[in-house]
Design a protein around this motif. Structure first.
Motif, PDB file in Angstrom:
ATOM      1  N   UNK A  26       0.829  -1.212   0.000  1.00  0.00           N
ATOM      2  CA  UNK A  26       0.000   0.000   0.000  1.00  0.00           C
ATOM      3  C   UNK A  26       0.859   1.256   0.000  1.00  0.00           C
ATOM      4  N   UNK A  27       2.073   1.182   0.560  1.00  0.00           N
ATOM      5  CA  UNK A  27       2.938   2.344   0.663  1.00  0.00           C
ATOM      6  C   UNK A  27       3.750   2.625  -0.596  1.00  0.00           C
ATOM      7  N   UNK A  28       3.719   1.730  -1.548  1.00  0.00           N
ATOM      8  CA  UNK A  28       4.508   1.922  -2.768  1.00  0.00           C
ATOM      9  C   UNK A  28       3.985   3.101  -3.572  1.00  0.00           C
ATOM     10  N   UNK A  29       4.901   3.829  -4.172  1.00  0.00           N
ATOM     11  CA  UNK A  29       4.530   4.936  -5.040  1.00  0.00           C
ATOM     12  C   UNK A  29       4.258   4.410  -6.438  1.00  0.00           C
ATOM     13  N   UNK A  30       3.382   5.076  -7.133  1.00  0.00           N
ATOM     14  CA  UNK A  30       3.091   4.698  -8.509  1.00  0.00           C
ATOM     15  C   UNK A  30       4.288   5.080  -9.382  1.00  0.00           C
ATOM     16  N   UNK A  31       4.679   4.185 -10.260  1.00  0.00           N
ATOM     17  CA  UNK A  31       5.809   4.437 -11.149  1.00  0.00           C
ATOM     18  C   UNK A  31       5.393   5.460 -12.194  1.00  0.00           C
ATOM     19  N   UNK A  32       6.258   6.448 -12.398  1.00  0.00           N
ATOM     20  CA  UNK A  32       5.973   7.478 -13.392  1.00  0.00           C
ATOM     21  C   UNK A  32       7.024   7.376 -14.493  1.00  0.00           C
TER      22      UNK A  32
END
Length: 113
Positions: A26-32
């Motif tokens: 849940x804490x992972x950032x979305x890859x941009x």
């Protein structure tokens, strides 16, 4: 004793490890993802085709249009546009790229058949 050890490990995994795995996901950032370097956006302007430099983040979202596939086709799309641009800039109406992209596509199909 073996069954007791298995139950103990199972309990520890369920109580201590599994909740941390769920919260880590849940804490992972979305890859941009974005293209590097300078970006030129080529687009239809109602009369012809235009181009302008844009910030690379401009391509974070892509608008789909009816002409999008045609614009990206090799013979009629950007290859043609870039060839015409170089012909005009260099004053050489017979300029062609050193490779024929259409032949490259044809050879690829031939080799995979």
């Amino acid at each position: 004793k073996r069954q007791e050890a298995i139950r103990f490990i199972d309990h520890i995994l369920k109580e201590k490890v599994v909740p941390k795995i769920k919260s880590a996901k849940a804490d992972r950032l979305e890859v941009e993802l974005f293209p590097p370097g300078k970006c030129i956006h080529m687009y239809r302007n109602g009369v012809g085709t235009s181009a302008s430099y844009v910030d690379c983040s401009f391509f974070n979202e892509i608008d789909v249009s009816r002409t999008m596939v045609d614009d990206h086709l090799v013979p009629t799309g950007y290859n043609h546009l870039l060839t015409e641009l170089i012909r005009n800039k260099e004053g050489d109406p017979s300029f062609n790229f050193t490779h024929d992209v259409c032949k490259l596509r044809h050879n690829k199909k031939t080799h995979t058949d």
